[in-house]
Write a protein that holds these residues in place. Structure first.
Motif, PDB file in Angstrom:
ATOM      1  N   ARG A 309      80.087  -1.637 -15.720  1.00 40.72           N
ATOM      2  CA  ARG A 309      78.775  -1.777 -15.578  1.00 40.72           C
ATOM      3  C   ARG A 309      77.683  -0.466 -15.921  1.00 40.72           C
ATOM      4  NH1 ARG A 309      76.183  -2.628 -10.939  1.00 40.72           N
ATOM      5  NH2 ARG A 309      74.579  -4.163 -11.991  1.00 40.72           N
ATOM      6  N   ARG A 310      78.184   0.679 -15.769  1.00 42.09           N
ATOM      7  CA  ARG A 310      77.618   1.979 -15.834  1.00 42.09           C
ATOM      8  C   ARG A 310      77.938   2.658 -17.167  1.00 42.09           C
ATOM      9  NH1 ARG A 310      76.492   6.224 -11.517  1.00 42.09           N
ATOM     10  NH2 ARG A 310      78.698   5.989 -11.249  1.00 42.09           N
ATOM     11  N   LEU A 311      79.212   2.133 -17.515  1.00 40.74           N
ATOM     12  CA  LEU A 311      80.050   2.782 -18.484  1.00 40.74           C
ATOM     13  C   LEU A 311      80.580   1.853 -19.319  1.00 40.74           C
ATOM     14  CD1 LEU A 311      81.679   5.856 -16.359  1.00 40.74           C
ATOM     15  CD2 LEU A 311      79.814   5.904 -17.760  1.00 40.74           C
ATOM     16  N   PRO A 312      79.848   1.028 -20.044  1.00 43.98           N
ATOM     17  CA  PRO A 312      80.423  -0.137 -20.940  1.00 43.98           C
ATOM     18  C   PRO A 312      81.047   0.510 -22.109  1.00 43.98           C
ATOM     19  CG  PRO A 312      78.163   0.287 -21.305  1.00 43.98           C
ATOM     20  CD  PRO A 312      78.431   1.096 -20.237  1.00 43.98           C
ATOM     21  N   TYR A 313      81.017   1.729 -22.734  1.00 39.23           N
ATOM     22  CA  TYR A 313      81.612   2.008 -23.527  1.00 39.23           C
ATOM     23  C   TYR A 313      82.812   2.828 -23.542  1.00 39.23           C
ATOM     24  CZ  TYR A 313      77.390   0.669 -26.027  1.00 39.23           C
ATOM     25  OH  TYR A 313      76.087   0.114 -26.536  1.00 39.23           O
ATOM     26  N   GLY A 314      83.232   3.050 -22.234  1.00 34.13           N
ATOM     27  CA  GLY A 314      84.718   3.649 -21.661  1.00 34.13           C
ATOM     28  C   GLY A 314      84.131   5.014 -21.470  1.00 34.13           C
ATOM     29  N   LEU A 315      85.196   5.762 -21.091  1.00 29.33           N
ATOM     30  CA  LEU A 315      85.394   7.115 -20.672  1.00 29.33           C
ATOM     31  C   LEU A 315      85.768   7.987 -21.654  1.00 29.33           C
ATOM     32  CD1 LEU A 315      86.856   6.754 -17.025  1.00 29.33           C
ATOM     33  CD2 LEU A 315      84.640   7.734 -17.602  1.00 29.33           C
ATOM     34  N   ILE A 326      75.242  10.109 -21.117  1.00 29.24           N
ATOM     35  CA  ILE A 326      74.507   9.358 -22.081  1.00 29.24           C
ATOM     36  C   ILE A 326      74.517   7.792 -21.643  1.00 29.24           C
ATOM     37  CG2 ILE A 326      74.330   8.710 -24.640  1.00 29.24           C
ATOM     38  CD1 ILE A 326      75.158  11.562 -24.795  1.00 29.24           C
ATOM     39  N   GLN A 327      75.863   7.421 -21.199  1.00 35.66           N
ATOM     40  CA  GLN A 327      75.747   6.008 -20.852  1.00 35.66           C
ATOM     41  C   GLN A 327      75.167   5.777 -19.624  1.00 35.66           C
ATOM     42  OE1 GLN A 327      79.824   3.981 -21.779  1.00 35.66           O
ATOM     43  NE2 GLN A 327      80.374   6.068 -21.902  1.00 35.66           N
ATOM     44  N   LEU A 328      75.090   6.568 -18.460  1.00 36.16           N
ATOM     45  CA  LEU A 328      74.299   6.334 -17.433  1.00 36.16           C
ATOM     46  C   LEU A 328      72.852   6.106 -17.618  1.00 36.16           C
ATOM     47  CD1 LEU A 328      75.920   8.950 -14.821  1.00 36.16           C
ATOM     48  CD2 LEU A 328      76.522   6.256 -15.163  1.00 36.16           C
ATOM     49  N   PHE A 329      72.344   6.957 -18.658  1.00 33.82           N
ATOM     50  CA  PHE A 329      70.819   6.825 -18.999  1.00 33.82           C
ATOM     51  C   PHE A 329      70.658   5.539 -19.634  1.00 33.82           C
ATOM     52  CE2 PHE A 329      71.367  11.663 -19.774  1.00 33.82           C
ATOM     53  CZ  PHE A 329      70.892  11.780 -18.438  1.00 33.82           C
ATOM     54  N   LEU A 330      71.480   5.233 -20.460  1.00 31.96           N
ATOM     55  CA  LEU A 330      71.326   3.769 -21.337  1.00 31.96           C
ATOM     56  C   LEU A 330      71.455   2.631 -20.659  1.00 31.96           C
ATOM     57  CD1 LEU A 330      71.121   2.168 -23.992  1.00 31.96           C
ATOM     58  CD2 LEU A 330      73.585   2.308 -24.150  1.00 31.96           C
ATOM     59  N   THR A 331      72.316   2.495 -19.486  1.00 31.16           N
ATOM     60  CA  THR A 331      72.422   1.338 -18.777  1.00 31.16           C
ATOM     61  C   THR A 331      71.565   1.390 -17.657  1.00 31.16           C
ATOM     62  OG1 THR A 331      74.285   2.542 -17.349  1.00 31.16           O
ATOM     63  CG2 THR A 331      74.998   1.305 -19.395  1.00 31.16           C
ATOM     64  N   SER A 332      70.792   2.349 -17.426  1.00 26.70           N
ATOM     65  CA  SER A 332      69.767   2.242 -16.170  1.00 26.70           C
ATOM     66  C   SER A 332      68.348   1.606 -16.846  1.00 26.70           C
ATOM     67  CB  SER A 332      69.377   3.678 -16.031  1.00 26.70           C
ATOM     68  OG  SER A 332      70.660   4.083 -15.160  1.00 26.70           O
ATOM     69  N   LEU A 333      68.553   1.410 -18.445  1.00 24.28           N
ATOM     70  CA  LEU A 333      67.237   0.749 -18.721  1.00 24.28           C
ATOM     71  C   LEU A 333      67.218  -0.726 -18.554  1.00 24.28           C
ATOM     72  CD1 LEU A 333      66.963   3.004 -22.081  1.00 24.28           C
ATOM     73  CD2 LEU A 333      65.557   3.235 -20.031  1.00 24.28           C
ATOM     74  N   ASN A 334      65.890  -1.135 -18.482  1.00 24.35           N
ATOM     75  CA  ASN A 334      65.832  -2.805 -18.398  1.00 24.35           C
ATOM     76  C   ASN A 334      65.559  -3.037 -19.955  1.00 24.35           C
ATOM     77  OD1 ASN A 334      63.128  -2.333 -19.035  1.00 24.35           O
ATOM     78  ND2 ASN A 334      62.471  -2.318 -17.207  1.00 24.35           N
ATOM     79  N   GLU A 335      65.529  -4.395 -20.177  1.00 22.28           N
ATOM     80  CA  GLU A 335      65.552  -4.913 -21.639  1.00 22.28           C
ATOM     81  C   GLU A 335      64.403  -4.130 -22.442  1.00 22.28           C
ATOM     82  OE1 GLU A 335      62.999  -8.951 -20.475  1.00 22.28           O
ATOM     83  OE2 GLU A 335      65.057  -9.216 -21.050  1.00 22.28           O
ATOM     84  N   ASN A 336      63.482  -3.686 -21.769  1.00 22.39           N
ATOM     85  CA  ASN A 336      62.166  -2.994 -22.711  1.00 22.39           C
ATOM     86  C   ASN A 336      62.268  -1.576 -22.356  1.00 22.39           C
ATOM     87  OD1 ASN A 336      60.969  -5.577 -23.828  1.00 22.39           O
ATOM     88  ND2 ASN A 336      60.584  -5.924 -22.035  1.00 22.39           N
ATOM     89  N   GLY A 337      63.176  -1.050 -21.964  1.00 23.71           N
ATOM     90  CA  GLY A 337      63.192   0.371 -21.377  1.00 23.71           C
ATOM     91  C   GLY A 337      63.474   1.405 -22.576  1.00 23.71           C
ATOM     92  N   LYS A 338      63.055   2.688 -22.155  1.00 25.57           N
ATOM     93  CA  LYS A 338      62.943   3.746 -23.175  1.00 25.57           C
ATOM     94  C   LYS A 338      63.502   5.019 -22.308  1.00 25.57           C
ATOM     95  CE  LYS A 338      58.815   3.865 -24.486  1.00 25.57           C
ATOM     96  NZ  LYS A 338      57.377   4.100 -25.394  1.00 25.57           N
TER      97      LYS A 338
END
Length: 748
Positions: A309-315, A326-338
């Protein structure tokens, strides 16, 4: 005559006392505070780690008291109520409430004969009692200090200046760096330079919503967001909510002090964001703003391997956590997040598994802007950095384009080894982003008006470029802005271009040094692995047993206008594939003959070139080989990079295996399949592969570095010959040539 000289001297002295900038006043203030803090070292038996928090708490109290005084006057002047304003009245105005016994003037006026430490302890307890967000945050250990030392310290801290912004955070970082220099530790993980924070905030525009920083340090991102909201005539407490995680307990205390001074509360959890998600962050936040530690090592990937869930592109396989963050930042955004965050510049084109993660992110359309920042923006780190901006909402900007900005020439040198962006430079960069998003500008400075005269975005050579995803793919999925924006055209002043090239060489040297460190790290790991698996235990196999495909290329029909390219014998040299010598083809290509990443190509005919080997270390597009070249594809049971390396080591065998008469020599498929390979266990193969890939990265950075050397020579040699450039030291050593080159440029 003497009177004139005296007047001139007086005039010169007056000019020297120019008004200091906010940054200069802050630097002066920092130095005064540090000298005062050093008295504690001299006059007590305490270690810096023992008096660090108390010193910072006194600084906090001074800042809080300044704001309390201002708000008290506002409440007194605008209130018709009969009762005295209470804690809730001050909190509603974003102010820490201070009881009379906790006021600065009361404490600094105490007689030296009193127990000043005990009185300050009481003041800290009162502050925590009246301000819920500070409960358990402030220290109560001041009774360990002599009263005279505390009063001396308070007299130094008794500045009437209000320097604005995240001043408390800045002073905190300065103190942290000084404390850690003395204790031999590395600093710089907690605080982001104010001008970088300001730039990120202006681009992200956190008007309303939930803000998350999983590496929040002293809370500077939250403070900047609160200032942004206030600048737009809103109350931060009503518009935004802050959520953070920080793994160092004393830094959490500093962050809560920082937020309290700024009139902004938040939920900051004591947690290690690699392994803990105390806020249930996935898909939750409108904004993510962060400055994670660069190139962090020794993260326990075994704890993260199942966290899809937090690391969808793998380690990543490398011992480097940049792409975890970078993945933790991305997955913490909602559908309109920046998201906007600081990142090590090496992450922009890191290879291997990091490249694969980056490629998937780019293809998904969430990467919107990358800004390259010059070195020396941080107190304790002198390497260049990049600012990344991700956006989940495809309507704000074309998701098939990425904006690249090279801001390495924009900075103000505020001290030796320390730079920042000016307000005008921040406005310039922000304006570029807004224009690229199709927005109009409320304020246009001179530089923006000159670069974009029609008020519309255009690419500016050497500064900014909107690149399509296909452009990014062609450049091997790198996100390093200088690779896209190019070099700005020379100005009439020749030394400007020389300076630009010197700067690029200097920056690329830093990047090469980072790549070199990665190579050394990988070599240490492979040495350990090889000890566990001596060569006597390696499997001996024939190449044909581990290759999934071995065949010659096609017989092409050439057409130079065709997008389908064919490599030939000339393209394979020095173990690299040179596509500039490929040719166009219009003949149909069967599926298996399309070249793929990790394919090995071997010259298989002719004299002099037969047996040459290279591996495709990039993702080819519309590329095949002609019939003079053999395509060798690694199978799934072997590491592809290791496979390519052993094929290169067998080059002598391939050269000697040609059959036929002079001029008709050919290397058959069977002879290729008969090549003998030594295969260690797969984990050792992968370790060797990581080492080789790190070497490729270093070689690539060195090639980029060397591209600029001839350009520098062509620009600077004519000026030397003309005598317009004078060497400051004709006998400088080879070790200092680059630094002296910079001096030459400045003197010219």
């Amino acid at each position: 005559m003497a009177k004139k000289k005296k007047a001139a001297k007086k005039k010169k002295t007056t000019k020297a006392k120019k008004e200091l900038t906010t940054t200069e006043r802050l630097k002066q203030f920092e130095n005064e505070l540090w000298k005062a803090a050093c008295k504690l070292w001299t006059n007590t038996r305490l270690k810096p780690s023992e008096y660090k928090i108390p010193v910072l708490a006194l600084i906090f109290l001074r800042f809080a008291d300044q704001k309390f005084e201002r708000v008290a006057k506002e409440l007194e002047g605008g209130s018709s109520r009969r009762r005295e304003p209470g804690p809730n009245d001050y909190k509603a105005r974003g102010c820490v409430y201070l009881a009379p016994e906790a006021r600065w003037d009361y404490l600094k006026s105490l007689p030296e004969g009193d127990n000043v430490g005990a009185e300050i302890n009481k003041a800290m307890e009162l502050i925590m009692t009246h301000n819920e967000d500070l409960k358990g945050v402030l220290p109560k250990t001041f009774n360990r200090f002599q009263s005279g030392v505390l009063l001396d310290l308070m007299r130094v801290f008794n500045t009437s200046e209000e320097l604005g912004g995240d001043t408390f955070g800045r002073i905190y970082e300065f103190f942290m760096s000084e404390f850690e220099k003395d204790s031999g530790q590395k600093g710089g993980e907690f605080f982001t330079p104010p001008s970088l924070v300001h730039l990120i905030t202006e681009i992200i525009e956190p008007y309303h919503g939930k803000i998350y920083d999983p590496a929040c340090g002293s809370g500077g991102m939250f403070v900047s967001s609160a200032k942004f909201v206030e600048a737009h005539q809103k109350r931060p407490s009503e518009e935004i909510a802050a959520f953070g995680q920080e793994r160092i307990a004393e830094t959490i205390r500093i962050a809560k002090m920082n937020l309290a001074i700024s009139g902004f509360s938040g939920s900051i959890k004591d947690a290690n964001s690699y392994y803990d998600d105390e806020h249930g962050a996935v898909g939750k936040f409108d904004f993510v703003m962060a400055n994670p530690p660069f190139n962090a090592k020794s993260v326990d990937y075994s704890k993260l391997k199942d966290d899809k869930r937090r690391l969808p592109y793998g380690l990543p396989t490398a011992d480097n956590a940049n792409y975890v963050w970078i993945q933790l930042f991305l997955t913490s955004l909602n559908e309109n997040g920046k998201a906007g965050f600081v990142m090590a510049s090496s992450a922009a084109d890191a290879a291997s598994s990091e490249l694969e993660i980056r490629k998937q992110m780019i293809k998904s359309g969430v990467v919107r802007c990358i800004i390259y920042v010059a070195p020396d923006f941080f107190y304790t780190v002198n390497a260049p950095a990049t600012l990344w901006f991700l956006d989940k909402n495809p309507t704000r900007m074309n998701k098939d384009e990425i904006l690249f900005i090279d801001a390495s020439q924009l900075f103000s040198q505020i001290a030796p080894g320390l730079r920042e962006f000016t307000e005008e430079q921040i406005q310039t960069i922000t304006s570029v982003v807004k224009l690229a998003e199709g927005k109009s500008l409320d304020v246009v400075n001179d530089k923006v008006a000159r670069l974009f005269p029609d008020g519309k975005y255009i690419d500016v050579l050497g500064f900014c470029k909107k690149a399509s995803l296909s452009d990014v793919e062609k450049k091997g999925w790198t996100l390093h802005p200088p690779r896209y924006v190019g070099l700005a055209p020379a100005k009439n002043n020749r030394t400007d271009s020389v300076s630009t090239i010197c700067k690029r060489i200097s920056d690329n040297l830093l990047r090469f040094q980072q790549a070199r460190e990665n190579v050394l790290s990988e070599i240490k790991q492979i040495q350990a692995s090889a000890t566990d698996a001596p060569r006597s235990e390696y499997d001996k196999v024939r190449l044909g047993e581990v290759a999934s495909y071995v065949a010659r290329g096609i017989s092409p029909k050439y057409d130079e206008e065709s997008p389908v390219r064919v490599i030939n014998q000339k393209c394979i040299r020095n173990h690299w594939v040179d596509l500039s010598l490929s040719r166009g083809n219009i003949k149909k290509v069967t599926e298996e003959k399309w070249l793929r990443k990790w394919d090995v190509v071997i010259n298989s005919t002719g004299v002099g070139t037969l047996g040459r080997v290279a591996q495709l270390v990039f993702e080819p597009e519309n590329l095949t080989a002609d019939s003079h070249v053999s395509i060798v594809r690694p199978g799934p049971e072997v590491d592809p990079i290791y496979f390519g390396a052993v094929c290169v080591l067998n080059e002598r065998y391939f050269e000697a295996s040609g059959q036929g008469s002079t001029g008709q020599t050919e290397l058959s498929r069977d002879r290729i399949k008969d090549a003998l390979l030594y295969l260690p266990p797969l984990e050792v193969q992968k370790s060797i592969g990581n080492t080789i890939e790190a070497m490729w990265e270093a070689e690539k950075e060195l090639r980029v570095l060397l591209e600029d050397i001839p350009a520098l020579k062509d620009l600077i040699v004519p000026s030397m010959m003309e005598g317009s450039i004078q060497y400051p030291n004709a006998n400088f050593s080879s070790q200092s040539k680059l630094q002296n080159c910079d001096s030459v440029v400045r003197d010219a």
